[in-house]
Design an enzyme around this catalytic site. Structure first.
Site, PDB file in Angstrom:
ATOM      1  N   SER A 151       6.076   1.170   7.733  1.00 15.34           N
ATOM      2  CA  SER A 151       6.251   2.630   7.122  1.00 15.34           C
ATOM      3  C   SER A 151       4.906   2.994   6.447  1.00 15.34           C
ATOM      4  CB  SER A 151       7.371   2.694   6.189  1.00 15.34           C
ATOM      5  OG  SER A 151       6.976   1.951   4.930  1.00 15.34           O
ATOM      6  N   LYS A 152       4.799   4.138   5.703  1.00 16.60           N
ATOM      7  CA  LYS A 152       3.420   4.587   5.563  1.00 16.60           C
ATOM      8  C   LYS A 152       2.927   3.850   4.509  1.00 16.60           C
ATOM      9  CE  LYS A 152       4.022   9.721   6.880  1.00 16.60           C
ATOM     10  NZ  LYS A 152       4.574  10.887   6.349  1.00 16.60           N
ATOM     11  N   ARG A 153       3.948   3.283   3.467  1.00 15.13           N
ATOM     12  CA  ARG A 153       3.455   2.465   2.392  1.00 15.13           C
ATOM     13  C   ARG A 153       2.576   1.149   2.820  1.00 15.13           C
ATOM     14  NH1 ARG A 153       6.805  -1.972   1.244  1.00 15.13           N
ATOM     15  NH2 ARG A 153       8.678  -2.174   2.440  1.00 15.13           N
TER      16      ARG A 153
END
Length: 496
Positions: free
Chosen positions: A281-283
């Site tokens: 994910s973006k994290r």
């Protein structure tokens, strides 16, 4: 009814005409990538598109692009354009789709809905008894769901209207009451598929899904109905997609069987995980194709790495051209274990592809980056070419070039002179520095803009050595210090 009816007749003629091919090959395979244009193309989606594209290419078939844009609240044409641009950058060109056209269009679900195909096939299911109308209100359904959950039961539809009195159904229809169309799950039905990645997968249908909705009140078809119908209408022979769609497969198989359409072959790919083994994910940093493009990755390197996220050809080879991937890829070598996205590995692969480019091609990429970064005045200048040569063995990404070149253009002589190593070279530095200044005044130093600068510089260095009676480290170290202001780093020719 004309186009929709013709499509229905065409589908009916195709019943039973296609069988699942053996694992090793599928001549004429038709695959599809069906993104929802609600954001950028995720690398997981890009891998799905790549595997679908490779399978079609290897088998002399067609790769289709279908845009599933029925989520009107989130789907945008801008997102669709971004996805198409990302696929084009990767080189995953579709044979049929919104921009290429084709005999099975339209290729946007929103446009397909306007033809009435889904409603016509839903009516066909109603007529055959494979579906029925349900007049339960949202409030009634919420109450049933709450009661099932309170009793610790599976909160699926309880079949209230499954065997309703036809007269009561007609009365409600005549009164104009809203209804949904539900699929009638056969009693005791077990659905099984031979998944190309996961092997045999089976579902006890009644325990898993119950009687599910095909058309919402108002006639809007649901996702699984659209997907099943579209895959059949477009004659998709192999559906390659993420494992999160595995639970959708049971509904789609039931729909296809009830309509008498051949089943495609399924291949459900495992998730792509971050290095902490949670879903990417973006994290975890960059996750979209466009982000990697902007960071200076090469499309061929992205394809190489994405293909290795869940596939190998049983050899130790790690660097592949696109043609090599198309020749080697096979679904039976795709693993069902999750793949971990390793940025260091991607960077290394990108560096290998970058260094494998012809010098002119690499210089054009680096030069364009240097010009955009404000380091070079022009992408095709002799300076850009020299800079590209200087950094060629050091960079893994094109974007790595600008900080290296900026660093090389700095002249930290004062700091370097304070080091003990430089102090030991004080005498040689005075002699070499004096010779450089004299050569500059006389106009005999090589011109940095010359296409033969490197050869001319080597000749000049050789002349300095003879003139000063210096060679080896006694010549090169003070020369580097005088030209670059540094005790270590690229040679003076590269930075001159």
């Amino acid at each position: 009814r004309g186009p929709a009816a013709a499509a229905v007749r065409g589908l009916a003629r195709g019943r039973g005409s296609r069988m699942c091919a053996a694992a090793g090959s599928e001549p004429g395979a038709r695959t599809r990538f069906a993104p929802s244009p609600t954001g950028s193309l995720h690398v997981g989606g890009a891998r799905t598109a790549l595997y679908s594209w490779l399978w079609a290419r290897q088998n002399g078939g067609q790769f289709l692009l279908r845009v599933e844009d029925t989520d009107t609240a989130r789907s945008t044409r801008e997102s669709e354009d971004e996805v198409l641009a990302d696929l084009a950058w990767l080189g995953l060109v579709h044979d049929e789709g919104p921009t290429a056209g084709g005999p099975h269009g339209p290729y946007r679900q929103s446009e397909r809905m306007q033809g009435g195909l889904y409603q016509e096939l839903a009516q066909k299911l109603l007529d055959s008894g494979a579906a029925y109308r349900c007049f339960c209100t949202p409030e009634e359904l919420d109450a049933k769901r709450a009661a099932a959950e309170a009793a610790g039961e599976n909160p699926q539809y309880d079949g209230t209207w499954r065997d309703a009195d036809p007269a009561e159904v007609q009365r409600r229809l005549d009164a104009g009451e809203p209804y949904t169309v539900r699929f009638r799950v056969p009693d005791g039905k077990v659905v099984g598929i031979e998944d190309a990645v996961r092997g045999r997968v089976e579902w006890d249908v009644q325990a898993t899904v119950g009687d599910f909705i095909l058309l919402r009140s108002g006639g809007m078809p649901v996702y699984n109905f659209c997907v099943a119908v579209d895959d059949a209408d477009m004659k998709v022979s192999t559906v390659i997609r993420a494992e999160e769609h595995l639970t959708n497969t049971v509904r789609q198989v039931l729909i296809l069987e009830a309509l008498g359409f051949p089943l495609p072959r399924f291949a459900h790919l495992s998730l792509v995980l971050g290095e902490d083994r949670s879903k990417l994910s973006k994290r975890h940093g960059a996750t979209s194709v466009n982000q990697f493009r902007q960071q200076g990755y090469l499309p061929q390197a992205m394809l190489n790495y994405l293909c290795l996220l869940g596939w190998n050809d049983s050899t130790d080879q790690e660097i592949y051209s696109v043609d090599e991937l198309a020749a080697a890829f096979s679904l039976d070598r795709v693993t069902k274990s999750p793949a971990v996205f390793d940025l260091k590995k991607l960077n290394w692969i990108n560096g290998q592809h970058l260094r494998a480019l012809a010098e002119e091609e690499r210089a054009a990429l680096v030069g364009r980056h240097l010009a955009e970064a404000g380091v070079a005045m022009a992408a095709d200048s002799p300076f850009s070419l020299s800079a590209s040569r200087m950094v060629a063995e050091k960079i893994e990404l094109v974007n790595d070039a600008s900080p290296l070149v900026r660093d090389a253009l700095a002249y930290p002589l004062a700091d370097s002179l304070a080091s003990s190593g430089a102090q030991k070279l004080a005498d040689e530095l005075r002699r070499v520095g004096g010779a450089l200044v004299a050569a500059h005044r006389e106009g005999v130093l090589p011109d940095g803009a010359s296409p033969d600068f490197e050869a001319e510089w080597k000749s000049a260095v050789k002349s300095f050595g003879k003139e000063l009676g210096l060679k080896g480290k006694s010549l090169f170290m003070p020369l580097r210090l005088a030209v670059t202001g540094r005790m270590a780093g690229a040679g003076g020719g590269g930075q001159g």
